[in-house]
Scaffold this motif. Structure first.
Motif, PDB file in Angstrom:
ATOM      1  N   GLY A  54     -75.734 -15.455 -33.600  1.00 18.14           N
ATOM      2  CA  GLY A  54     -76.315 -15.900 -32.263  1.00 18.14           C
ATOM      3  C   GLY A  54     -76.205 -14.553 -31.487  1.00 18.14           C
ATOM      4  O   GLY A  54     -76.019 -13.500 -32.004  1.00 18.14           O
ATOM      5  N   PRO A  55     -76.555 -14.734 -30.126  1.00 17.05           N
ATOM      6  CA  PRO A  55     -76.614 -13.536 -29.288  1.00 17.05           C
ATOM      7  C   PRO A  55     -75.244 -12.520 -29.133  1.00 17.05           C
ATOM      8  O   PRO A  55     -74.413 -13.290 -29.157  1.00 17.05           O
ATOM      9  CB  PRO A  55     -77.040 -13.849 -28.076  1.00 17.05           C
ATOM     10  CG  PRO A  55     -77.994 -15.057 -28.200  1.00 17.05           C
ATOM     11  CD  PRO A  55     -76.986 -15.705 -29.474  1.00 17.05           C
ATOM     12  N   LYS A  56     -75.259 -11.324 -29.616  1.00 17.34           N
ATOM     13  CA  LYS A  56     -74.137 -10.682 -29.796  1.00 17.34           C
ATOM     14  C   LYS A  56     -74.583  -9.252 -28.923  1.00 17.34           C
ATOM     15  O   LYS A  56     -75.111  -8.461 -29.460  1.00 17.34           O
ATOM     16  CB  LYS A  56     -73.589 -10.325 -31.215  1.00 17.34           C
ATOM     17  CG  LYS A  56     -73.135 -11.626 -31.737  1.00 17.34           C
ATOM     18  CD  LYS A  56     -72.753 -11.087 -33.144  1.00 17.34           C
ATOM     19  CE  LYS A  56     -72.350 -12.129 -33.908  1.00 17.34           C
ATOM     20  NZ  LYS A  56     -71.990 -13.436 -34.034  1.00 17.34           N
ATOM     21  N   LEU A  57     -74.247  -9.385 -27.571  1.00 13.62           N
ATOM     22  CA  LEU A  57     -74.977  -8.084 -26.946  1.00 13.62           C
ATOM     23  C   LEU A  57     -73.800  -7.062 -26.601  1.00 13.62           C
ATOM     24  O   LEU A  57     -74.042  -6.120 -25.789  1.00 13.62           O
ATOM     25  CB  LEU A  57     -75.565  -8.394 -25.827  1.00 13.62           C
ATOM     26  CG  LEU A  57     -76.739  -9.301 -25.828  1.00 13.62           C
ATOM     27  CD1 LEU A  57     -76.910  -9.851 -24.625  1.00 13.62           C
ATOM     28  CD2 LEU A  57     -77.765  -8.763 -26.689  1.00 13.62           C
ATOM     29  N   GLY A  58     -72.487  -6.877 -27.517  1.00 17.05           N
ATOM     30  CA  GLY A  58     -71.397  -6.103 -27.205  1.00 17.05           C
ATOM     31  C   GLY A  58     -71.830  -4.702 -27.424  1.00 17.05           C
ATOM     32  O   GLY A  58     -71.890  -4.002 -26.520  1.00 17.05           O
ATOM     33  N   ASP A  59     -72.150  -4.408 -28.670  1.00 13.02           N
ATOM     34  CA  ASP A  59     -72.325  -3.151 -29.175  1.00 13.02           C
ATOM     35  C   ASP A  59     -74.121  -3.038 -28.980  1.00 13.02           C
ATOM     36  O   ASP A  59     -74.641  -3.406 -29.819  1.00 13.02           O
ATOM     37  CB  ASP A  59     -72.004  -3.021 -30.589  1.00 13.02           C
ATOM     38  CG  ASP A  59     -72.109  -1.598 -31.345  1.00 13.02           C
ATOM     39  OD1 ASP A  59     -72.384  -0.672 -30.511  1.00 13.02           O
ATOM     40  OD2 ASP A  59     -72.034  -1.323 -32.512  1.00 13.02           O
ATOM     41  N   GLU A  60     -74.284  -2.496 -28.009  1.00 11.23           N
ATOM     42  CA  GLU A  60     -75.836  -2.514 -27.544  1.00 11.23           C
ATOM     43  C   GLU A  60     -76.697  -2.165 -28.356  1.00 11.23           C
ATOM     44  O   GLU A  60     -77.859  -2.319 -28.570  1.00 11.23           O
ATOM     45  CB  GLU A  60     -75.887  -1.737 -26.167  1.00 11.23           C
ATOM     46  CG  GLU A  60     -75.021  -2.355 -25.050  1.00 11.23           C
ATOM     47  CD  GLU A  60     -74.919  -3.783 -24.754  1.00 11.23           C
ATOM     48  OE1 GLU A  60     -76.076  -4.572 -25.368  1.00 11.23           O
ATOM     49  OE2 GLU A  60     -74.091  -4.462 -24.293  1.00 11.23           O
ATOM     50  N   MET A  61     -76.300  -1.100 -29.172  1.00 13.34           N
ATOM     51  CA  MET A  61     -77.476  -0.437 -30.121  1.00 13.34           C
ATOM     52  C   MET A  61     -77.156  -0.885 -31.690  1.00 13.34           C
ATOM     53  O   MET A  61     -77.762  -0.302 -32.518  1.00 13.34           O
ATOM     54  CB  MET A  61     -77.213   1.116 -30.221  1.00 13.34           C
ATOM     55  CG  MET A  61     -77.851   1.592 -28.576  1.00 13.34           C
ATOM     56  SD  MET A  61     -77.799   3.347 -28.489  1.00 13.34           S
ATOM     57  CE  MET A  61     -78.721   4.146 -29.795  1.00 13.34           C
ATOM     58  N   SER A  62     -76.251  -1.674 -31.883  1.00 19.30           N
ATOM     59  CA  SER A  62     -76.335  -2.380 -33.175  1.00 19.30           C
ATOM     60  C   SER A  62     -77.234  -3.181 -33.736  1.00 19.30           C
ATOM     61  O   SER A  62     -78.104  -3.722 -32.733  1.00 19.30           O
ATOM     62  CB  SER A  62     -75.082  -3.194 -33.347  1.00 19.30           C
ATOM     63  OG  SER A  62     -75.088  -4.599 -32.757  1.00 19.30           O
ATOM     64  N   VAL A  63     -77.545  -3.141 -34.947  1.00 16.10           N
ATOM     65  CA  VAL A  63     -78.839  -4.216 -35.403  1.00 16.10           C
ATOM     66  C   VAL A  63     -78.598  -5.604 -35.021  1.00 16.10           C
ATOM     67  O   VAL A  63     -79.597  -6.042 -34.633  1.00 16.10           O
ATOM     68  CB  VAL A  63     -79.060  -3.980 -37.061  1.00 16.10           C
ATOM     69  CG1 VAL A  63     -80.210  -4.910 -37.390  1.00 16.10           C
ATOM     70  CG2 VAL A  63     -79.171  -2.567 -37.314  1.00 16.10           C
ATOM     71  N   LEU A  64     -77.467  -5.790 -35.143  1.00 13.44           N
ATOM     72  CA  LEU A  64     -77.396  -7.175 -34.558  1.00 13.44           C
ATOM     73  C   LEU A  64     -77.707  -7.819 -32.887  1.00 13.44           C
ATOM     74  O   LEU A  64     -78.304  -8.709 -32.731  1.00 13.44           O
ATOM     75  CB  LEU A  64     -75.664  -7.865 -34.648  1.00 13.44           C
ATOM     76  CG  LEU A  64     -75.315  -7.927 -36.210  1.00 13.44           C
ATOM     77  CD1 LEU A  64     -73.959  -8.314 -36.361  1.00 13.44           C
ATOM     78  CD2 LEU A  64     -76.002  -9.093 -36.766  1.00 13.44           C
TER      79      LEU A  64
END
Length: 147
Positions: A54-64
């Motif tokens: 699901g949306p994981k916007l914590g580490d903004e530049m990660s592939v996830l």
């Protein structure tokens, strides 16, 4: 084990010169054994790909995080994966891989995505909202809060 080494080397596109085969075979064997001890099937991509749940916007530049933003963008436009893939000129399976973080979206494809959708590269790769169209960002934020 030699057969496993051969299959992995052919599947992932690297070959060994016969004189280097034993050293490569030994390293591959250790790597496969360690992977099996960890309780998962070995893959040369271990540690490089993850499935986005699901949306994981914590580490903004990660592939996830990038994958989560791609999915939010598509949903904000109310497009199916098929429509998105067709509009940016990629296979459906390729788009699906981008959304699941199996593979990162290449910058050229991301640029095409920006041209088609109005999204910005800064938002896709860094979650910088400054250049995003206001109405599109509102829909994305609404989806992010409910999704």
């Amino acid at each position: 084990m030699l057969l496993i080494h051969f299959l992995y080397s052919k599947q992932f596109g690297y070959t060994s010169h016969p004189s280097k085969l034993f050293g490569s075979f030994f390293i591959t064997s250790i790597w496969i054994a360690k992977s099996l001890l960890k309780g998962h099937s070995p893959s040369p991509m271990d540690g490089k790909r993850k499935i986005a749940s699901g949306p994981k916007l914590g580490d903004e530049m990660s592939v996830l995080a990038i994958a989560a933003r791609l999915k939010l963008l598509r949903e904000a436009l109310d497009w199916s994966q098929t429509v998105m893939a067709q509009r940016i000129g990629v296979q459906l399976s390729t788009w699906n891989n981008y959304e699941l973080a199996v593979s990162p979206i290449p910058w050229r494809t991301a640029l095409k995505l920006c041209t088609v959708t109005g999204a910005s590269l800064d938002w896709i790769y860094r979650n910088e909202r400054g250049l995003m169209p206001v109405n599109l960002m509102e829909k994305i934020e609404e989806l992010g809060a409910t999704g």
